[in-house]
Design a protein around this motif. Sequence first.
Motif, short mmCIF file in Angstrom:
data_model
loop_
_atom_site.label_atom_id
_atom_site.label_comp_id
_atom_site.label_asym_id
_atom_site.label_seq_id
_atom_site.Cartn_x
_atom_site.Cartn_y
_atom_site.Cartn_z
N ALA A 33 -26.03 17.77 2.01
CA ALA A 33 -24.57 17.85 1.89
C ALA A 33 -23.93 16.59 2.46
O ALA A 33 -24.40 16.04 3.46
N LEU A 34 -22.86 16.15 1.83
CA LEU A 34 -22.06 15.02 2.31
C LEU A 34 -20.65 15.55 2.54
O LEU A 34 -20.00 15.98 1.59
N VAL A 209 -17.47 23.37 4.29
CA VAL A 209 -18.62 23.21 5.17
C VAL A 209 -19.54 24.43 5.16
O VAL A 209 -20.76 24.30 5.31
N GLU A 210 -18.98 25.61 4.95
CA GLU A 210 -19.84 26.79 4.94
C GLU A 210 -20.85 26.75 3.80
O GLU A 210 -21.95 27.29 3.91
N TYR A 211 -20.50 26.10 2.68
CA TYR A 211 -21.48 25.94 1.61
C TYR A 211 -22.57 24.95 2.03
O TYR A 211 -23.74 25.10 1.64
N ALA A 212 -22.20 23.94 2.79
CA ALA A 212 -23.21 23.02 3.31
C ALA A 212 -24.18 23.76 4.21
O ALA A 212 -25.40 23.57 4.13
N ARG A 213 -23.67 24.63 5.07
CA ARG A 213 -24.53 25.40 5.98
C ARG A 213 -25.42 26.37 5.24
O ARG A 213 -26.56 26.61 5.62
N THR A 219 -27.00 17.77 6.69
CA THR A 219 -25.65 17.34 6.32
C THR A 219 -25.37 15.95 6.89
O THR A 219 -25.73 15.65 8.04
N ILE A 220 -24.75 15.12 6.07
CA ILE A 220 -24.25 13.81 6.50
C ILE A 220 -22.74 13.90 6.53
O ILE A 220 -22.12 14.29 5.53
#
Length: 279
Positions: A33-34, A209-213, A219-220
């Motif tokens: 994730a970015l 951000v919850e989709y990144a988690r 994550t970057i």
Amino acid sequence: MIAVAVSNLSKSYGNTCALKDVSLTLARGEMVALIGASGSGKSTLIRHIAGLEAGDGGAGRIEIFGELTQSAGRFLRRGKRSRVAVIFQQFNLVGRLSVLMNVLIGHLGRTPRWRGTLGLFNRAEKAKAHKALERVGIPQVAAQRSSTLSGGQQQRAAIARTLVQEAEILIADEPISALDPSAARRVMDVLADINAKDDITILVSLHQVEYARRYCRRTIAMRDGAIVYDGPSSALSPDFLAELYGAASEELVLPDIPAGDQTAPLAESRKRRATLLPA
């Protein structure tokens, strides 16, 4: 194997510095994730990795699978672009064409120009496009005009086009920002599935951000054109985001998914590639 290596990349537009000495690597098979607030430099970085824009002169370099594609503000080996596909927030489908024809466009880099110009694709190419639509879960819309699809369906059609293109690196620039939560999850499920099953390297830019988690182990995070965090997505708590972004962290939090839910879909298929990803 390193799929993408960016070293000391900088980019300025007049007096505005969009990228500041950015360096990162993506391993083959990673889904990363970015994140970053608006204006953080995410889209600029994506355009450079995709070969759509050149950095400033100097030490900046980009390598794709070990081959130099950009150095000191100059493009090298433009042919490597076919190994990188980009999915944009705006879908980039031709609305008046059928969904199938939009997916078939992914063949253009490998078919004679005259056939592509006339839209003449053979049986094998059409079969591959139909299979790609099945992979993303929308085989029933192949004959429809793409303009008749919902936003989530259009984004999945754009992903199907990258499968036909046979790209080895997929970069998604805010692919779910215009979608409702249900459609967003379907799109992220599709990306996670092709990452796990096809070993395609994915860099996905997200405000949520919850989709990144949930979907990415790494994550970057960018701020003001620089990387300010590169590590486990599980560390991205509201307090940590506030530390990184201050008041701007509010635009990175999506209340739709419970903050404590760290269960990623396709967990079993991801076990197979866990050793490829950073701890």
